[in-house]
Motif scaffolding. Structure first.
Motif, PDB file in Angstrom:
ATOM      1  N   ARG A  25       5.156  -6.802   7.476  1.00  0.00           N
ATOM      2  CA  ARG A  25       4.594  -5.681   6.715  1.00  0.00           C
ATOM      3  C   ARG A  25       5.607  -4.539   6.696  1.00  0.00           C
ATOM      4  O   ARG A  25       5.443  -3.510   7.351  1.00  0.00           O
ATOM      5  N   ASP A  63      -2.618  -3.050   5.011  1.00  0.00           N
ATOM      6  CA  ASP A  63      -1.471  -3.474   5.818  1.00  0.00           C
ATOM      7  C   ASP A  63      -1.805  -3.423   7.304  1.00  0.00           C
ATOM      8  O   ASP A  63      -1.414  -4.313   8.073  1.00  0.00           O
ATOM      9  N   ILE A  90      -1.682  -6.752   9.787  1.00  0.00           N
ATOM     10  CA  ILE A  90      -0.779  -6.858  10.929  1.00  0.00           C
ATOM     11  C   ILE A  90      -1.550  -6.885  12.239  1.00  0.00           C
ATOM     12  O   ILE A  90      -1.129  -7.518  13.212  1.00  0.00           O
TER      13      ILE A  90
END
Length: 280
Positions: free
Chosen positions: A101, A161, A165
């Motif tokens: 990311r 994001d 992650i």
């Protein structure tokens, strides 16, 4: 009526309003309970240097919990308990975040150090404005004080994001705790770290049963602390999942929910010294 002997309080979203300042009513309420002999202990994901000015404004001399429980300081601001990760692990996490990311900004914290990749990154600039602490720019391996452990890896970015992650890091690094402190913030620490663990450590040092503690919080990384305390109070601005972990729900941080709750509770002064079993 139940009486309590120590208060543990999250900072952002709980003690502070949405403007990142302490509402005047909160200052007065905290000073009143402290003047009455009840310790008021801040428990935050922040680094120590980002908490000192807040404690000074409150007029409080007390232990504080930093990095979500990874570092505990005594009332003289000296470390008494530290749980970190090896720098090589922190670097590996940062590298994986950058690979998977790259839109996220990541940085690391260790004691009083805040190490970032890019001081000009708008998200880092925003963090500097909020906490009023200046980070240093460069590679962790060359800037980290030799021999020190890393207390926290921090990621900031868009919620999608962050969610992606978080799930990935939780699987690839099973020995680390991966927690969201807001939809845009991700905190990665040693799995042994928790706010609840820090609360238990301080209660033992104070020789106060944890059932006689009150804890205030507003986000996911506060849930374990609220569940562990004798009385866990979620702020009105907390997510519903966090409110379900609490015994009571206060007004929001912008409505001085902390003040209102403090004024409704009974406190018993602490009449003895603190004895730490120092770790780390």
């Amino acid at each position: 009526m139940q009486t309590y002997r120590v208060i543990f309080c999250d900072v952002d979203g709980t003690l502070l309003g949405s403007d990142h300042r302490i509402p005047p009513g909160n200052v007065g309420a905290v000073r009143e309970v402290v003047d009455g002999g009840t310790p008021f202990i801040m428990v935050s994901a922040r680094m120590p240097d980002a908490m000192y000015a807040i404690q000074d404004e409150l007029g409080v001399k007390a232990p504080m919990v930093c990095y979500g429980g990874a570092l505990t300081l005594d009332r003289f601001r000296q470390p008494v308990h530290s749980i970190g990760v090896d720098p090589s692990v922190a670097i590996a996490v940062k590298n994986r975040v950058a690979e998977i990311r790259p839109a996220l900004a990541s940085c690391v914290y260790s004691f009083g150090q805040w190490i970032v990749d890019d001081l000009a990154d708008p998200r880092i600039v925003r963090e500097v404005e909020i906490v009023d602490v200046q980070p240093i720019e460069g590679p962790v391996e060359s800037l980290l004080t030799p021999g020190n452990e890393v207390h926290k890896i921090f990621c900031v970015g868009e919620p999608d994001d962050i969610d992606a992650i978080a799930a990935y890091l939780g699987e690839e690094f099973p020995d680390l705790a991966v927690l969201k402190s807001s939809p845009r913030y991700l905190e990665i620490m040693n799995k042994a770290v928790s706010k609840a663990g820090a609360v238990e450590f301080i209660c033992r040092a104070m020789r106060i049963p944890i059932r006689e503690s009150v804890a205030f919080g507003d986000n996911y990384n506060d849930a374990d602390m609220l569940a562990a305390a004798g009385l866990g109070i979620a702020m009105g601005n907390a997510p519903e999942a966090v409110k379900k972990q609490a015994d009571r729900v206060a007004l929001s941080n912008d409505e001085e929910g902390l003040r209102v709750m403090l004024e409704s509770l009974d406190f018993q002064p602490m009449a003895h010294s603190i004895r730490y079993n120092r770790k780390g």
